[in-house]
Design a protein around this motif. Structure first.
Motif, mmCIF file in Angstrom:
data_model
loop_
_atom_site.group_PDB
_atom_site.id
_atom_site.type_symbol
_atom_site.label_atom_id
_atom_site.label_comp_id
_atom_site.label_asym_id
_atom_site.label_seq_id
_atom_site.Cartn_x
_atom_site.Cartn_y
_atom_site.Cartn_z
ATOM 1 N N SER A 58 2.751 -0.672 -12.800
ATOM 2 C CA SER A 58 3.399 0.524 -13.298
ATOM 3 C C SER A 58 4.840 0.186 -13.634
ATOM 4 O O SER A 58 5.673 -0.017 -12.770
ATOM 5 N N HIS A 108 8.987 1.100 -10.481
ATOM 6 C CA HIS A 108 8.149 1.069 -11.682
ATOM 7 C C HIS A 108 8.849 0.331 -12.819
ATOM 8 O O HIS A 108 8.972 0.820 -13.930
ATOM 9 N N LEU A 153 3.218 6.550 -1.465
ATOM 10 C CA LEU A 153 4.422 7.244 -1.921
ATOM 11 C C LEU A 153 4.351 7.584 -3.408
ATOM 12 O O LEU A 153 5.369 7.910 -4.026
ATOM 13 N N ALA A 154 3.141 7.533 -3.966
ATOM 14 C CA ALA A 154 2.982 7.820 -5.392
ATOM 15 C C ALA A 154 3.413 9.241 -5.741
ATOM 16 O O ALA A 154 3.694 9.546 -6.889
ATOM 17 N N GLY A 155 3.497 10.128 -4.741
ATOM 18 C CA GLY A 155 3.882 11.503 -5.008
ATOM 19 C C GLY A 155 5.366 11.775 -4.810
ATOM 20 O O GLY A 155 5.779 12.928 -4.768
ATOM 21 N N GLU A 201 0.616 3.327 -3.356
ATOM 22 C CA GLU A 201 -0.331 4.432 -3.316
ATOM 23 C C GLU A 201 0.200 5.625 -2.530
ATOM 24 O O GLU A 201 0.214 6.748 -3.006
ATOM 25 N N LYS A 249 9.762 10.291 -5.175
ATOM 26 C CA LYS A 249 10.694 9.468 -5.957
ATOM 27 C C LYS A 249 11.527 8.640 -4.980
ATOM 28 O O LYS A 249 12.278 9.188 -4.170
ATOM 29 N N TYR A 296 6.441 1.895 -16.303
ATOM 30 C CA TYR A 296 6.837 2.871 -17.312
ATOM 31 C C TYR A 296 8.320 3.225 -17.228
ATOM 32 O O TYR A 296 8.927 3.627 -18.214
ATOM 33 N N TYR A 324 0.821 -1.203 0.000
ATOM 34 C CA TYR A 324 0.000 0.000 0.000
ATOM 35 C C TYR A 324 0.860 1.259 0.000
ATOM 36 O O TYR A 324 0.644 2.194 -0.767
#
Lengths: 436, 436
Positions: free
Chosen positions: B340, B220, B151-153, B149, B155, B342, B145
């Motif tokens: 993810s 990712h 730490l999606a903001g 979610e 790097k 990418y 989680y």
């Protein structure tokens, strides 16, 4: 939400306030915007930054053409409003307006949440809007997320948190360097860890606001800051810290929220106070200005969330995690968990609140003294975990008694009676013990 | 997803497997179902429990009328499939079928994810279905989680985890009680912390599967278990533990995933190995069978997630947190973050992977010895952090050298050359140092 749901994958973000945290939010939006778009398909477009003084100097990455002094106008044209003004007004009015119009609000404003939480959640409900506030508790530490979403499958029994970095820094310096409270406070002020007026931190009010937010989330019950009895850390001495080490403890300022039972009824108690924590407890290893929150739950057992509780970049990281979640919902549907108060547990008082204390006494060094003290504990139904007696330099004895778990009320009665005992010269200190 | 989206707020849950964790999942679904419905409006209805032997004895709360040996049939009639069979087949086939048909899958199967992750994620994509796996890494600890979610903001730069409770228990017993590896392993087996065949745990394979999952999420980028070089803990001696304490360290088996740079290109390295961790590092305070994952990120700084890594109830709690999230999405829309990848960062080898080591040598006690050893370090471009020399009982000297950060390749060349040095009798041990 329909009117504010973007159809083109672009999410318009309005920022209210551009201080230390706000400026870092701008930097992260600019640096990582493309990454987030690649991950989620949501393009975050910063459409304005409302500030009081548009002419003031800003960090070089803050685009001057986005600055505006029209916060209301900005709220009207944003899908996601980030509120970093702090304090009650005008933050409250702007946040209410945004939520009622269906915009998502992301805020780090613990004072606003702890004082006006129900009003904010009602506005979110009315506007079918989402309210996020990860940054309001323990900075970068994702404990709001943890309580609101990740532990949704469990029953939480207690939350114990080090949620104020300033006081943790001060106590840590006192413990590791033998500084007095005043020395440690001055040092914290010099290093920027404490404000010139440190009241909100050292008297525990900041921690109380966070305790109210944590308790509301953990127990699905509305808890406001006025529901939280608070004791700060001003009275703690270098001797208290040395004594703590002797008994295998560390002194921490804790926010404590617990499920309690009184007369067969479930309730909760929420407190902020300094407490002795066993040296092997994970909270004892939280040093400096770091924050940590331990969550005890029925099935998961003990969990801890640990990280930086303050600072521009860490707090901005928490804000952005909310913004990214909000943007995903705007683009892909779904919404944040709404306020959950279905449990409506009553707040229990000292009669139902479990507690342990360490009491330090100065006593006459005479036959029968220990028996008299132990007798008071026994008569109040409080059993004793450990006793340590030392002869102090002035010939009188010093006694340190750690109790087993009892109720706050029984422990208070015990101390009141000890103070009246003829053999007892002085009740030196009474300190909570947690985390055993 | 439309075909599987319930219109009446009822979410049909099918459970595959009813062992220790599965049985606890059944208990929690029955005990807390009404609570979740009150919170989210999603009514979870357990529609079947697929088991190999429907006649076998079960915990009393497991409803016998829900047991079935037709796993495929159950998958066909569930909105949410909980896979707790473990291993590759038939779990893989059933999970793929569920995802392709648009059902949400919640699994704790780290082996399946680490070996067939891309195939599972592709099936989820094809079926527009959600795949959740909080229970696959570190049991109740909500680190999936957190990475996916919360730490999606931000790097992420590094992930360091104690993700295997068995080895942490063994190392902790060796450190605190002075046991040998064999003694500590036997004790762990007696107490049920280690299996009769402890290979997967003590040789690091279990940790490697989790490292692959953590690295995929953090960076990712697709990382499989075969991408992870592994060193286990069988070779660690009581003397190593004592020496670690002397130098202010604690020995832990770590899963380490790092962002690396080689020739200007970003990449990642993923490893599992024992490592010396400074005593003040938060991972050093993780005792017994507990798990913890430290995440270092650019803005949030250092975060740690801590809790129980195994056991029926804690793992079930993680499963249920996923089920509740899945049910909310089924009823209110939205979906879990999709795979993810990418970034597609290359896996860097020893030339680009930063590392520090502690090397212990037995040396001739003669003039020029230390200079020769230090010379090898210097010639390989590895600088030295600290040196400790002791005369051992047999008259030869024992030298402990901790390096500064260098590359794995340079450190390996250094050790290879030291082994050839005439003054060096023996390279006693080479141990990684992390978390400085």
């Amino acid at each position: 939400m329909t009117e504010n749901r973007p159809t083109d994958g672009v999410v318009r973000v309005g920022l209210l306030g551009c201080g230390t945290v706000g400026s870092q939010v701008v930097r992260l939006l600019r640096e990582h915007g493309d990454d987030w778009a690649a991950r989620s398909g949501a393009h975050l477009e910063l459409v304005g930054i409302a500030v009081r003084d548009t002419a003031a100097e800003r960090d070089p990455w803050v685009p001057r053409d986005l600055l505006t002094d029209d916060a209301e106008g900005l709220v009207g044209r944003a899908d996601v409003v980030i509120e970093l003004i702090g304090g009650i007004e005008p933050a409250r009015t702007l946040v209410l307006r945004a939520l009622r119009s269906g915009a998502t609000v992301v805020t780090g404003n613990k004072a606003l949440l702890a004082a006006h939480g129900p009003e904010l959640h009602a506005a979110a409900e009315a506007g079918d809007a989402d309210l996020y506030y990860e940054a309001a508790v323990a900075g970068a530490v994702p404990v709001v997320y943890g309580l609101r979403e990740s532990l949704a499958g469990d029953k939480i029994t207690a939350v114990l948190g080090i949620v104020n970095g300033t006081t943790n820094y001060i106590l840590d310096e006192m413990a590791t360097r033998g500084l007095s409270f005043d020395q440690a406070l001055s040092q914290a002020q010099e290093l920027g860890y404490a404000e010139a007026d440190p009241t909100a931190d050292v008297d525990g009010h900041d921690a109380a606001a966070k305790a109210a937010i944590l308790a509301s989330l953990a127990f699905h019950t509305r808890v406001g800051i006025d529901d939280v009895p608070v004791t700060g850390i001003r009275h703690i001495t270098a001797e208290d810290m040395a004594e703590a080490r002797e008994t295998g403890h560390v002194m921490k300022l804790l926010a404590v929220a617990r499920r309690t039972v009184s007369g067969g009824t479930e309730g909760i108690s929420v407190r902020v106070h300094p407490a002795l924590v066993p040296a092997a407890h994970p909270l004892a290893a939280v040093h400096g200005a770091f924050n940590a929150v331990v969550v005890e739950s029925e099935s998961a057992g003990r969990l801890m969330f640990y990280g930086q509780g303050a600072g521009g970049a860490p707090t901005a990281s928490a804000v952005l995690s909310d913004v990214v979640a909000a943007a995903n919902h705007k683009v892909h549907g779904g919404h944040a968990p709404r306020e959950s108060t279905y449990a409506e547990l009553p707040l229990h008082g000292p009669d139902a609140t479990a507690a342990r204390t360490q009491v330090q006494l100065r006593l006459a060094h005479a036959p029968g003294t220990l028996a008299a003290v132990a007798g008071v504990y026994g008569e109040e139904g409080v059993s004793i975990d450990s006793v340590r007696q030392q002869r102090s330099a002035d010939g009188v004895a010093q006694l340190t008694i750690i109790s087993d778990v009892s109720t706050e009320a029984a422990l208070e009665r015990t101390v009141a009676r000890l103070a009246e005992e003829p053999h007892v010269h002085e009740v030196i200190s009474v300190t909570r013990v947690e985390g055993a």
